[in-house]
Design an enzyme around this catalytic site. Structure first.
Site, PDB file in Angstrom:
ATOM      1  N   ASN A   7      19.123  35.602   5.055  1.00  0.00           N
ATOM      2  CA  ASN A   7      18.406  34.934   4.035  1.00  0.00           C
ATOM      3  C   ASN A   7      18.787  33.215   4.285  1.00  0.00           C
ATOM      4  O   ASN A   7      19.680  32.913   4.540  1.00  0.00           O
ATOM      5  CB  ASN A   7      19.496  35.279   2.782  1.00  0.00           C
ATOM      6  CG  ASN A   7      19.284  34.674   1.519  1.00  0.00           C
ATOM      7  OD1 ASN A   7      18.962  33.199   1.485  1.00  0.00           O
ATOM      8  ND2 ASN A   7      19.289  35.216   0.477  1.00  0.00           N
ATOM      9  N   HIS A  10      19.915  28.909   1.874  1.00  0.00           N
ATOM     10  CA  HIS A  10      20.640  27.695   1.908  1.00  0.00           C
ATOM     11  C   HIS A  10      20.301  26.495   2.793  1.00  0.00           C
ATOM     12  O   HIS A  10      20.776  25.171   2.876  1.00  0.00           O
ATOM     13  CB  HIS A  10      22.203  27.922   2.189  1.00  0.00           C
ATOM     14  CG  HIS A  10      22.854  28.758   1.218  1.00  0.00           C
ATOM     15  ND1 HIS A  10      22.624  28.312  -0.354  1.00  0.00           N
ATOM     16  CD2 HIS A  10      23.174  29.910   1.161  1.00  0.00           C
ATOM     17  CE1 HIS A  10      23.255  29.443  -1.111  1.00  0.00           C
ATOM     18  NE2 HIS A  10      23.493  30.243  -0.223  1.00  0.00           N
ATOM     19  N   HIS A  43      15.279  33.871  -2.024  1.00  0.00           N
ATOM     20  CA  HIS A  43      15.099  34.213  -3.538  1.00  0.00           C
ATOM     21  C   HIS A  43      14.503  33.102  -4.289  1.00  0.00           C
ATOM     22  O   HIS A  43      14.862  32.065  -4.139  1.00  0.00           O
ATOM     23  CB  HIS A  43      16.685  34.161  -3.744  1.00  0.00           C
ATOM     24  CG  HIS A  43      16.940  34.568  -5.136  1.00  0.00           C
ATOM     25  ND1 HIS A  43      18.166  34.755  -5.534  1.00  0.00           N
ATOM     26  CD2 HIS A  43      16.275  34.626  -6.314  1.00  0.00           C
ATOM     27  CE1 HIS A  43      18.245  35.021  -6.727  1.00  0.00           C
ATOM     28  NE2 HIS A  43      17.104  34.988  -7.207  1.00  0.00           N
ATOM     29  N   ARG A  45      14.247  31.498  -7.269  1.00  0.00           N
ATOM     30  CA  ARG A  45      14.659  31.663  -8.685  1.00  0.00           C
ATOM     31  C   ARG A  45      13.954  30.981  -9.717  1.00  0.00           C
ATOM     32  O   ARG A  45      13.181  30.082  -9.374  1.00  0.00           O
ATOM     33  CB  ARG A  45      16.009  30.928  -8.580  1.00  0.00           C
ATOM     34  CG  ARG A  45      17.268  31.539  -7.900  1.00  0.00           C
ATOM     35  CD  ARG A  45      18.488  30.735  -8.035  1.00  0.00           C
ATOM     36  NE  ARG A  45      19.429  31.607  -7.518  1.00  0.00           N
ATOM     37  CZ  ARG A  45      20.243  32.474  -8.565  1.00  0.00           C
ATOM     38  NH1 ARG A  45      20.032  31.991  -9.770  1.00  0.00           N
ATOM     39  NH2 ARG A  45      21.342  33.029  -8.090  1.00  0.00           N
ATOM     40  N   ARG A  49      15.836  26.439  -7.782  1.00  0.00           N
ATOM     41  CA  ARG A  49      16.917  25.386  -7.433  1.00  0.00           C
ATOM     42  C   ARG A  49      16.962  25.077  -5.838  1.00  0.00           C
ATOM     43  O   ARG A  49      17.340  24.263  -5.516  1.00  0.00           O
ATOM     44  CB  ARG A  49      18.164  25.683  -7.884  1.00  0.00           C
ATOM     45  CG  ARG A  49      18.664  27.110  -7.157  1.00  0.00           C
ATOM     46  CD  ARG A  49      20.484  27.119  -7.467  1.00  0.00           C
ATOM     47  NE  ARG A  49      20.395  27.742  -8.779  1.00  0.00           N
ATOM     48  CZ  ARG A  49      21.527  28.540  -9.231  1.00  0.00           C
ATOM     49  NH1 ARG A  49      22.270  28.917  -8.358  1.00  0.00           N
ATOM     50  NH2 ARG A  49      21.654  29.190 -10.380  1.00  0.00           N
ATOM     51  N   GLU A  70      13.159  37.939  -2.799  1.00  0.00           N
ATOM     52  CA  GLU A  70      14.328  38.288  -3.714  1.00  0.00           C
ATOM     53  C   GLU A  70      13.942  37.599  -5.152  1.00  0.00           C
ATOM     54  O   GLU A  70      13.566  36.397  -5.187  1.00  0.00           O
ATOM     55  CB  GLU A  70      15.691  37.886  -3.329  1.00  0.00           C
ATOM     56  CG  GLU A  70      16.566  38.934  -3.163  1.00  0.00           C
ATOM     57  CD  GLU A  70      17.858  38.013  -2.734  1.00  0.00           C
ATOM     58  OE1 GLU A  70      18.231  38.280  -1.662  1.00  0.00           O
ATOM     59  OE2 GLU A  70      18.650  37.364  -3.814  1.00  0.00           O
ATOM     60  N   THR A 101      23.868  35.291  -6.932  1.00  0.00           N
ATOM     61  CA  THR A 101      23.865  36.568  -7.549  1.00  0.00           C
ATOM     62  C   THR A 101      25.192  37.145  -7.821  1.00  0.00           C
ATOM     63  O   THR A 101      25.627  37.407  -6.844  1.00  0.00           O
ATOM     64  CB  THR A 101      22.781  37.610  -6.977  1.00  0.00           C
ATOM     65  OG1 THR A 101      21.679  36.825  -6.305  1.00  0.00           O
ATOM     66  CG2 THR A 101      22.152  38.280  -7.837  1.00  0.00           C
ATOM     67  N   GLU A 151      19.532  48.250  -2.422  1.00  0.00           N
ATOM     68  CA  GLU A 151      20.511  47.162  -1.632  1.00  0.00           C
ATOM     69  C   GLU A 151      21.897  47.238  -2.324  1.00  0.00           C
ATOM     70  O   GLU A 151      22.079  46.969  -3.447  1.00  0.00           O
ATOM     71  CB  GLU A 151      20.014  45.782  -1.521  1.00  0.00           C
ATOM     72  CG  GLU A 151      20.983  44.992  -0.743  1.00  0.00           C
ATOM     73  CD  GLU A 151      20.628  43.294  -0.711  1.00  0.00           C
ATOM     74  OE1 GLU A 151      19.340  43.028  -0.778  1.00  0.00           O
ATOM     75  OE2 GLU A 151      21.545  42.480  -0.568  1.00  0.00           O
ATOM     76  N   HIS A 191      25.759  40.836   0.492  1.00  0.00           N
ATOM     77  CA  HIS A 191      26.461  39.757  -0.204  1.00  0.00           C
ATOM     78  C   HIS A 191      27.892  39.467   0.198  1.00  0.00           C
ATOM     79  O   HIS A 191      28.510  40.328   0.272  1.00  0.00           O
ATOM     80  CB  HIS A 191      26.303  40.106  -1.956  1.00  0.00           C
ATOM     81  CG  HIS A 191      26.283  38.976  -2.464  1.00  0.00           C
ATOM     82  ND1 HIS A 191      27.467  38.024  -2.697  1.00  0.00           N
ATOM     83  CD2 HIS A 191      25.332  38.312  -3.392  1.00  0.00           C
ATOM     84  CE1 HIS A 191      27.084  37.237  -3.658  1.00  0.00           C
ATOM     85  NE2 HIS A 191      25.583  37.307  -3.921  1.00  0.00           N
TER      86      HIS A 191
HETATM   87  N1  PXP Z   1      21.602  40.016  -1.107  1.00  0.00           N
HETATM   88  C1  PXP Z   1      21.251  39.413  -2.452  1.00  0.00           C
HETATM   89  C2  PXP Z   1      20.702  40.521  -3.295  1.00  0.00           C
HETATM   90  C3  PXP Z   1      21.623  38.328  -2.698  1.00  0.00           C
HETATM   91  O1  PXP Z   1      21.518  37.743  -3.793  1.00  0.00           O
HETATM   92  C4  PXP Z   1      22.182  37.444  -1.496  1.00  0.00           C
HETATM   93  C5  PXP Z   1      22.464  36.020  -1.892  1.00  0.00           C
HETATM   94  O2  PXP Z   1      21.434  35.277  -1.933  1.00  0.00           O
HETATM   95  C6  PXP Z   1      22.634  38.059  -0.424  1.00  0.00           C
HETATM   96  C7  PXP Z   1      22.226  39.599  -0.297  1.00  0.00           C
HETATM   97  C8  PXP Z   1      23.150  37.237   0.806  1.00  0.00           C
HETATM   98  O3  PXP Z   1      24.498  36.835   0.328  1.00  0.00           O
HETATM   99  P1  PXP Z   1      25.252  35.870   1.272  1.00  0.00           P
HETATM  100  O4  PXP Z   1      24.531  34.492   1.112  1.00  0.00           O
HETATM  101  O5  PXP Z   1      26.704  35.816   0.712  1.00  0.00           O
HETATM  102  O6  PXP Z   1      25.298  36.525   2.729  1.00  0.00           O
END
Ligand code: PXP
Length: 238
Positions: A7, A10, A43, A45, A49, A70, A101, A151, A191
């Site tokens: 992901n 960030h 993601h 949003r 953001r 996402e 999330t 997931e 997550h």
């Molecule tokens: N899965 C989902 C559905 C998420 O919303 C996120 C965060 O964007 C992640 C996985 C990844 O989480 P993390 O950034 O804590 O690794």
């Protein structure tokens, strides 16, 4: 060993912190693929953001592994997904005020709404995953609305403070993964996973993919993205 989906939200968070055009998440996607990631997750949003529409459009064109978009199950997002056609969509709950999330999607409580979104996205040949808490009734509901995958939310496992609590949460994830497979669903997880808690989750046989963002992008600041991804893949394989 599960596949690692990165992901890259960030990278865009850092870009938006200064309102500049860098660092570009598109570059991160290229490096992630070269380091061995099995796919890229962003993601989009409602408030845009971090990831912007422009990022998703370019990523669709350059990502050669797998692009997982996402998003919330809103009409606006469903239209965007149908138009851009990522390889897969993960439906998540979304609140404006949250940092990330929070809980899983209440598929059971929103059966009709989620069912409509799943159908509409699948019509375009896009696979659909539902981000849910490790609860049997949510997994059954995911199967009922014909999702391709689930997931499993690993946040409670990641946040557990004591070894006993961690064990309890891990067992829930394992039971859910087994249940998902029994129902013929693909099973992913994610997550809050990081370099010190990923091994137990990565060793669950039923899990196909892990979705990890924050920990990898955080480590990349010190060691570079390529190394951060390779370190995670090595841990997952041990
Ligand atoms: N899965 C989902 C559905 C998420 O919303 C996120 C965060 O964007 C992640 C996985 C990844 O989480 P993390 O950034 O804590 O690794």
């Amino acid at each position: 060993m599960p596949e690692l989906m990165i992901n890259i939200d960030h990278v865009a968070t850092l870009r938006e912190a200064r309102g500049t055009y860098y660092p570009d998440p598109v570059y991160a996607a290229g490096i992630a693929e070269m380091a061995g990631a099995s796919g890229i997750i962003v993601h989009l949003r409602e408030d845009r953001r971090h990831i912007k529409d422009r990022d998703v459009v370019i990523l669709r064109n350059v990502v050669k592994t797998k692009l997982n978009l996402e998003m919330a199950a809103t009409d606006e997002m469903v239209e965007i997904a149908r138009d851009i056609r990522p390889d897969m969509v993960t439906l998540v709950p979304e609140k404006r005020e949250e940092l990330t999330t929070e809980g899983g999607l209440d598929v059971k409580g929103l059966l009709e709404k989620i069912g409509r979104a799943v159908k509409s996205i699948k019509e375009k040949g896009i696979k659909v995953s539902l981000f849910i808490d490790p609860e049997e009734d949510q997994i059954m509901a995911a199967s009922k609305v014909h999702a391709d995958m689930i997931e499993i939310h690993t946040g409670a496992y990641s946040d557990a403070v004591t070894e006993a609590a961690k064990r309890v949460e891990l067992e829930k994830v394992i039971r859910s993964a087994v249940k998902g497979k029994e129902l013929g669903l693909g099973v992913n997880g994610g997550h809050g996973l990081h370099y010190h808690n990923v091994k137990e989750i990565a060793s669950i046989r039923e899990i196909d993919e892990l979705s990890i963002g924050h920990a990898i992008i955080g480590r990349a600041i010190f060691v570079g993205l390529d190394r951060a991804i390779r370190d995670m893949i090595a841990l997952m394989g041990n």
